[in-house]
Design a protein around this motif. Structure first.
Motif, PDB file in Angstrom:
ATOM      1  N   ALA A 108     -55.985 -31.562  30.825  1.00 20.18           N
ATOM      2  CA  ALA A 108     -55.137 -32.673  30.389  1.00 20.18           C
ATOM      3  C   ALA A 108     -54.979 -32.620  28.871  1.00 20.18           C
ATOM      4  N   LEU A 109     -53.746 -32.718  28.397  1.00 25.16           N
ATOM      5  CA  LEU A 109     -53.464 -32.624  26.968  1.00 25.16           C
ATOM      6  C   LEU A 109     -52.833 -33.908  26.443  1.00 25.16           C
ATOM      7  N   SER A 110     -53.228 -34.279  25.237  1.00 21.38           N
ATOM      8  CA  SER A 110     -52.525 -35.344  24.530  1.00 21.38           C
ATOM      9  C   SER A 110     -51.301 -34.739  23.857  1.00 21.38           C
ATOM     10  N   GLU A 111     -50.436 -35.583  23.339  1.00 21.16           N
ATOM     11  CA  GLU A 111     -49.251 -35.074  22.640  1.00 21.16           C
ATOM     12  C   GLU A 111     -49.637 -34.262  21.415  1.00 21.16           C
ATOM     13  N   ALA A 112     -50.673 -34.704  20.714  1.00 19.69           N
ATOM     14  CA  ALA A 112     -51.123 -33.961  19.533  1.00 19.69           C
ATOM     15  C   ALA A 112     -51.652 -32.587  19.937  1.00 19.69           C
ATOM     16  N   GLN A 113     -52.370 -32.515  21.045  1.00 16.94           N
ATOM     17  CA  GLN A 113     -52.872 -31.231  21.516  1.00 16.94           C
ATOM     18  C   GLN A 113     -51.738 -30.314  21.960  1.00 16.94           C
ATOM     19  N   ARG A 114     -50.717 -30.887  22.584  1.00 19.83           N
ATOM     20  CA  ARG A 114     -49.556 -30.086  22.962  1.00 19.83           C
ATOM     21  C   ARG A 114     -48.922 -29.446  21.731  1.00 19.83           C
ATOM     22  N   ARG A 115     -48.726 -30.229  20.691  1.00 21.04           N
ATOM     23  CA  ARG A 115     -48.114 -29.700  19.473  1.00 21.04           C
ATOM     24  C   ARG A 115     -48.990 -28.618  18.845  1.00 21.04           C
ATOM     25  N   ARG A 116     -50.306 -28.826  18.865  1.00 26.93           N
ATOM     26  CA  ARG A 116     -51.223 -27.846  18.296  1.00 26.93           C
ATOM     27  C   ARG A 116     -51.182 -26.540  19.088  1.00 26.93           C
ATOM     28  N   LEU A 117     -51.132 -26.642  20.419  1.00 27.08           N
ATOM     29  CA  LEU A 117     -51.070 -25.450  21.251  1.00 27.08           C
ATOM     30  C   LEU A 117     -49.756 -24.709  21.046  1.00 27.08           C
ATOM     31  N   GLU A 118     -48.652 -25.423  21.014  1.00 29.55           N
ATOM     32  CA  GLU A 118     -47.352 -24.791  20.818  1.00 29.55           C
ATOM     33  C   GLU A 118     -47.270 -24.109  19.459  1.00 29.55           C
ATOM     34  N   GLN A 119     -47.874 -24.727  18.456  1.00 31.59           N
ATOM     35  CA  GLN A 119     -47.905 -24.096  17.133  1.00 31.59           C
ATOM     36  C   GLN A 119     -48.737 -22.814  17.169  1.00 31.59           C
ATOM     37  N   GLY A 120     -49.865 -22.860  17.886  1.00 30.83           N
ATOM     38  CA  GLY A 120     -50.704 -21.677  18.000  1.00 30.83           C
ATOM     39  C   GLY A 120     -49.999 -20.538  18.712  1.00 30.83           C
ATOM     40  N   ILE A 121     -49.253 -20.859  19.763  1.00 29.32           N
ATOM     41  CA  ILE A 121     -48.493 -19.823  20.480  1.00 29.32           C
ATOM     42  C   ILE A 121     -47.410 -19.239  19.580  1.00 29.32           C
ATOM     43  N   SER A 122     -46.722 -20.092  18.850  1.00 30.29           N
ATOM     44  CA  SER A 122     -45.668 -19.616  17.936  1.00 30.29           C
ATOM     45  C   SER A 122     -46.247 -18.692  16.869  1.00 30.29           C
ATOM     46  N   GLU A 123     -47.397 -19.047  16.330  1.00 31.01           N
ATOM     47  CA  GLU A 123     -48.032 -18.206  15.316  1.00 31.01           C
ATOM     48  C   GLU A 123     -48.464 -16.869  15.906  1.00 31.01           C
ATOM     49  N   LEU A 124     -48.978 -16.894  17.118  1.00 32.36           N
ATOM     50  CA  LEU A 124     -49.389 -15.655  17.776  1.00 32.36           C
ATOM     51  C   LEU A 124     -48.203 -14.719  17.960  1.00 32.36           C
ATOM     52  N   MET A 125     -47.054 -15.266  18.340  1.00 33.98           N
ATOM     53  CA  MET A 125     -45.895 -14.433  18.614  1.00 33.98           C
ATOM     54  C   MET A 125     -45.292 -13.823  17.356  1.00 33.98           C
ATOM     55  N   THR A 126     -45.671 -14.314  16.176  1.00 37.37           N
ATOM     56  CA  THR A 126     -45.194 -13.685  14.934  1.00 37.37           C
ATOM     57  C   THR A 126     -45.948 -12.399  14.635  1.00 37.37           C
ATOM     58  N   GLU A 127     -47.046 -12.141  15.355  1.00 33.78           N
ATOM     59  CA  GLU A 127     -47.879 -10.974  15.081  1.00 33.78           C
ATOM     60  C   GLU A 127     -47.560  -9.789  15.983  1.00 33.78           C
ATOM     61  N   VAL A 128     -46.612  -9.958  16.917  1.00 37.42           N
ATOM     62  CA  VAL A 128     -46.382  -8.918  17.926  1.00 37.42           C
ATOM     63  C   VAL A 128     -44.993  -8.312  17.806  1.00 37.42           C
TER      64      VAL A 128
END
Length: 225
Positions: A108-128
């Motif tokens: 279960a995710l809060s809205e803040a956790q959703r934003r943090r996860l989406e930011q982490g995924i976006s940052e990861l995809m800049t490395e590939v």
């Protein structure tokens, strides 16, 4: 701890053998937006498990999928990130092709956790950068490597890391569990470490314990086999 997924797979297999065909199927429940998958196989390197994450029906899985770069039978190689749109076809591929048992834990995710996860995924995809399996390079040929089969069956998009820690896959270091933890660790997932190495078994222990705890963010557990 490293062998926990294999032991749990055996436990599930024994339980399924005891069940009868007359048991009614469970009613489907709404899937959480974030799931953590812990894989188990009976033989080979898969006995120590594997971890991926699934967010909004998209699976992110990291591993030794570039067979041409394997050293020490894949313990060290070029790391590959696979992104699969559609959890069901990914799970179907894993259970049918690799004969895995997969434990899926919903978070279960809060809205803040959703934003943090989406930011982490976006940052990861800049490395590939995009990488093509032998199947994608030669669609008419016969290819039995994992990357080709995964891409053929699920239409996965495959990537090499252009930079960063995950450029080189190492089973005892930059592995699937470490990459998953990079994304979900900041959300408060505090899996135990085994001997200084974050293993699939440590993740399984943490998630299974949290699922049994009242008012836990781990709200569901599904088993595919």
């Amino acid at each position: 701890t490293a062998l926990v997924p294999k032991r749990q797979q055996g436990k599930v297999s024994r339980q399924l053998r005891r069940e009868t065909a007359d048991d009614p199927p469970a009613e489907p429940e709404e899937l959480p937006s974030l799931e953590i998958f812990v894989h188990a196989t009976e033989k080979g390197l898969g006995t120590i498990g594997h971890v991926d994450i699934c967010y909004e029906d998209t699976v992110y899985t990291y591993g030794p999928y570039d067979k041409a770069s394997h050293r020490l039978r894949g313990v060290v190689c070029r790391g590959v990130l696979a992104v699969v749109q559609g959890r069901e076809r990914y799970l179907e591929f894993c259970t049918l092709h690799s004969r895995k048992t997969i434990f899926c834990y919903g978070i279960a995710l809060s809205e803040a956790q959703r934003r943090r996860l989406e930011q982490g995924i976006s940052e990861l995809m800049t490395e590939v950068v995009i990488w093509h399996s032998p199947h994608r390079l030669d669609p008419q040929g016969r290819h039995d490597d994992y990357a080709s089969l995964l891409q053929q069956y699920t239409d996965a998009q495959l990537y090499h890391f252009a930079r960063g820690r995950f450029h080189t896959y190492f089973m005892g270091g930059a592995n699937c569990t470490l990459l998953s933890d990079r994304l979900v660790g900041p959300l408060g997932i505090d899996a135990l470490h085994a001997g200084g190495i974050l293993t699939p078994g440590a993740y399984f222990n943490y998630l299974d314990r949290e699922h049994r705890r009242p008012n836990s963010p781990v709200i569901s557990r599904r088993i595919y086999c």
